[in-house]
Scaffold this motif. Structure first.
Motif, PDB file in Angstrom:
ATOM      1  N   GLN A  34      -3.831  72.864  26.595  1.00  0.00           N
ATOM      2  CA  GLN A  34      -2.750  72.403  25.735  1.00  0.00           C
ATOM      3  C   GLN A  34      -1.632  73.421  25.738  1.00  0.00           C
ATOM      4  O   GLN A  34      -1.843  74.595  26.021  1.00  0.00           O
ATOM      5  N   HIS A  47      -6.417  67.385  16.778  1.00  0.00           N
ATOM      6  CA  HIS A  47      -5.578  66.218  17.057  1.00  0.00           C
ATOM      7  C   HIS A  47      -6.095  65.393  18.222  1.00  0.00           C
ATOM      8  O   HIS A  47      -5.445  64.440  18.647  1.00  0.00           O
ATOM      9  N   TRP A  48      -7.267  65.774  18.773  1.00  0.00           N
ATOM     10  CA  TRP A  48      -7.859  64.951  19.818  1.00  0.00           C
ATOM     11  C   TRP A  48      -9.365  64.878  19.587  1.00  0.00           C
ATOM     12  O   TRP A  48      -9.964  65.745  18.947  1.00  0.00           O
ATOM     13  N   LEU A  66      -5.839  60.721  21.138  1.00  0.00           N
ATOM     14  CA  LEU A  66      -4.807  61.685  20.750  1.00  0.00           C
ATOM     15  C   LEU A  66      -4.127  61.156  19.495  1.00  0.00           C
ATOM     16  O   LEU A  66      -3.560  60.059  19.508  1.00  0.00           O
ATOM     17  N   ARG A  67      -4.220  61.927  18.429  1.00  0.00           N
ATOM     18  CA  ARG A  67      -3.646  61.498  17.167  1.00  0.00           C
ATOM     19  C   ARG A  67      -2.122  61.510  17.248  1.00  0.00           C
ATOM     20  O   ARG A  67      -1.527  62.467  17.753  1.00  0.00           O
ATOM     21  N   ARG A 116       1.343  62.304  16.163  1.00  0.00           N
ATOM     22  CA  ARG A 116       1.926  63.357  15.327  1.00  0.00           C
ATOM     23  C   ARG A 116       3.395  63.489  15.689  1.00  0.00           C
ATOM     24  O   ARG A 116       3.818  63.113  16.783  1.00  0.00           O
ATOM     25  N   GLY A 145       1.113  66.503  21.349  1.00  0.00           N
ATOM     26  CA  GLY A 145      -0.081  65.709  21.642  1.00  0.00           C
ATOM     27  C   GLY A 145      -0.245  65.543  23.134  1.00  0.00           C
ATOM     28  O   GLY A 145      -0.058  64.451  23.688  1.00  0.00           O
ATOM     29  N   TYR A 157      -0.478  62.000  27.141  1.00  0.00           N
ATOM     30  CA  TYR A 157       0.483  62.457  26.144  1.00  0.00           C
ATOM     31  C   TYR A 157       0.630  61.393  25.076  1.00  0.00           C
ATOM     32  O   TYR A 157       0.594  60.188  25.368  1.00  0.00           O
ATOM     33  N   HIS A 164       2.740  60.693  21.020  1.00  0.00           N
ATOM     34  CA  HIS A 164       3.694  61.168  20.020  1.00  0.00           C
ATOM     35  C   HIS A 164       4.002  60.013  19.074  1.00  0.00           C
ATOM     36  O   HIS A 164       4.014  58.849  19.489  1.00  0.00           O
ATOM     37  N   PHE A 170      -4.015  56.725  16.422  1.00  0.00           N
ATOM     38  CA  PHE A 170      -4.354  57.362  17.683  1.00  0.00           C
ATOM     39  C   PHE A 170      -3.878  56.525  18.866  1.00  0.00           C
ATOM     40  O   PHE A 170      -3.915  55.289  18.817  1.00  0.00           O
TER      41      PHE A 170
END
Length: 510
Positions: free
Chosen positions: A325, A333-334, A343-344, A346, A357, A475, A477, A492
């Motif tokens: 990362q 966040h994952w 992947l959350r 954010r 992310g 990725y 976002h 997610f």
């Protein structure tokens, strides 16, 4: 009889290699800069085939990269083994300076950092045969005659107290007139000589490796009249391998000497990679072979490791060690659940000095293809990112706007949408042959369509200070929002799999 091997032995973004041998095993670390976990660590039994064991700095408590600029962070480690303990010393540029971590097993766990006083970058440890230890590093002179007018300093090192002690000795300031950037020092005791190995010329096309020796550890060090002992700067810039230097020596049990070093494949986006070349000795000086794409292998039993699957289905609780990362994650966040990477969503996004992310792995081939599947919740953006750093990237992403290919082409550049399609495909991919990158998508399996062909040469780490290489991965976002009764699925982006494949080169025209 030894066969042949192909360079680089560790392809992709793996610069500044440092190596040590313990019995029949070889261990190697490389720089990681603003990426987390830090300092990838590799293992080999034949110097040619390497597997990644993990990372030296794999806990946020060891490595604070918050807000770190591109090409900052963890520079030029040195790996050594002494009395059953592994030592890694490195510099956190922009985050505290030099530190040492230790372990009894190279696979970890490694200790918390022991911070070390001292100027500069590229620290190294040397354990002498008399039981004493020494620390050295490179720094700019107090009064510099020109940019890059550096010197190498040396002090005794108290291993128990983890600190330098005693008098400081300046032992080197370059082999050539108007030498620039003498750095990456390593010290060895070989026979009756102390051998000092140093890079100079900068890590671009003028990179070179020089050597000096002394009967005393504190000097004076006498340069080899044949310096530089390794460089490709006298070759055409069209030569397949350039920028060679920043090396470390290792001896096999049978007495052969080899060198690991960084180099760059000409015209590639891959950054500085780890190469291997043979070393022989004349008059107690090392004679280093020119670095070749194909060369005779070490006289060691071949020891290939099982190949990693081309397709990562995220069906294990932990990620494969090649995933990393940007900067230190400060929250989870994952996750890998139900055979999917999640992947959350954010607000942190690629291009800002944050922990976005993003999970990415080094691109390791001049010609490759990568594909993934993605499910994006409303209000989110997710897909495939290909990047050199915050400032230079390509994103193939799905959102409420449909499918977009977004480029950022420089530190001061704005993002621009290169191509778009009015659809929300689940399958995304890129096929690269050199600088040519073909981005494609599919709404249903097998129904691939081409979105755009992009010249990816702007991703090449060609400018001074570009220390990383191109990485690729999933990725995501967006605004996490209030999930209400919908559960965390709304928060997610989900990826069922990610596939990376090396490709054969395209046939040459004519």
């Amino acid at each position: 009889m030894p066969g042949l091997f192909r360079n680089p032995v560790i392809p992709g973004f793996h610069p500044d290699p440092s190596i040590c041998r313990v019995g029949d095993d070889y261990y190697l670390v490389t720089s990681s800069f603003e990426w987390f976990p830090g300092l990838p660590l590799f293992h080999s039994r034949d110097l040619v085939n390497w597997r990644q064991l993990g990372h030296v700095l794999d806990r946020p408590s060891q490595l604070d990269l918050d807000g770190m600029r591109p090409n900052g962070g963890i520079y030029a480690p040195t790996l050594r083994h002494h009395d059953g303990v592994f030592y890694v010393i490195t510099t956190h540029v922009g985050g505290g300076g030099h530190f040492v971590v230790t372990a009894t097993d190279p696979a970890g766990p490694w200790s918390e950092p022991h911070w070390i006083e001292g100027d500069g970058i590229d620290p190294s440890l040397f354990f002498d045969t008399d039981g004493r230890a020494w620390i050295m590093a490179t720094r700019g002179k107090a009064e510099q005659a020109h940019d890059g007018d550096n010197e190498i300093w040396l002090r005794e090192f108290d291993v128990a107290a983890m600190k330098p002690v005693g008098e400081e000795h300046v032992i080197w300031d370059g082999a050539l007139k108007v030498s620039v950037w003498p750095e990456g020092p390593h010290l060895y005791r070989i026979g009756d000589w102390y051998l000092l190995l140093v890079s100079e010329g900068g890590t671009e096309a003028d990179h070179a490796l020089v050597v000096a020796r002394s009967r005393s550890v504190t000097g004076p060090y006498v340069p080899n009249l044949r310096n530089p002992i390794l460089t490709h700067r006298h070759l055409s810039r069209r030569h397949p391998i350039g920028c060679v230097g920043h090396a470390d020596l290792v001896q096999t049990p049978a007495g052969e000497w080899w060198m690991v070093l960084l180099g760059m494949r000409t015209g590639s986006n891959l950054g500085r990679e780890t190469f291997l070349t043979r070393v022989e000795w004349e008059d107690d000086w090392p004679v280093v072979s020119q670095v070749e794409a194909v060369a005779t292998a070490p006289d060691l039993p071949p020891h290939p490791w099982p190949a990693l699957p081309a397709c990562d289905r995220f069906d294990a609780p932990d990620l494969a060690p090649h995933w990393a990362q940007l900067r230190t994650p400060r929250e989870d966040h994952w996750s890998t659940r139900d055979g999917r990477l999640r992947l959350r969503l954010r607000p942190e996004r690629l291009g800002d000095p944050v922990n976005p992310g993003l999970l990415a792995r080094p691109v390791q081939d001049l010609d490759f293809a990568a594909h993934l599947s993605v499910d994006v919740p409303p209000g989110g953006e997710a897909g495939l990112a290909l990047l050199l750093n915050d400032w230079r990237s390509l994103r193939l992403v799905v959102s409420d706007r449909g499918l977009e290919l977004v480029r950022r082409a420089g530190e001061e550049a704005e993002e621009e949408v290169l191509a778009r399609a009015d659809c929300r495909p689940r399958l995304l991919g890129v096929e690269a042959h050199g600088a040519e990158h073909r981005f494609r998508y599919a709404v249903e399996p097998g129904g691939w369509q081409e979105l755009a062909v992009v010249d990816g040469s702007f991703l090449s780490p060609s400018a001074p200070g570009d220390f990383t290489g191109v990485c690729i991965g999933p990725y995501a976002h967006g605004d996490a929002g209030d999930t209400g009764d919908t559960g965390d699925a709304e928060r997610f982006a989900a990826f069922d799999w990610f596939e990376y494949l090396p490709l054969p080169p395209m046939p040459s025209a004519g």
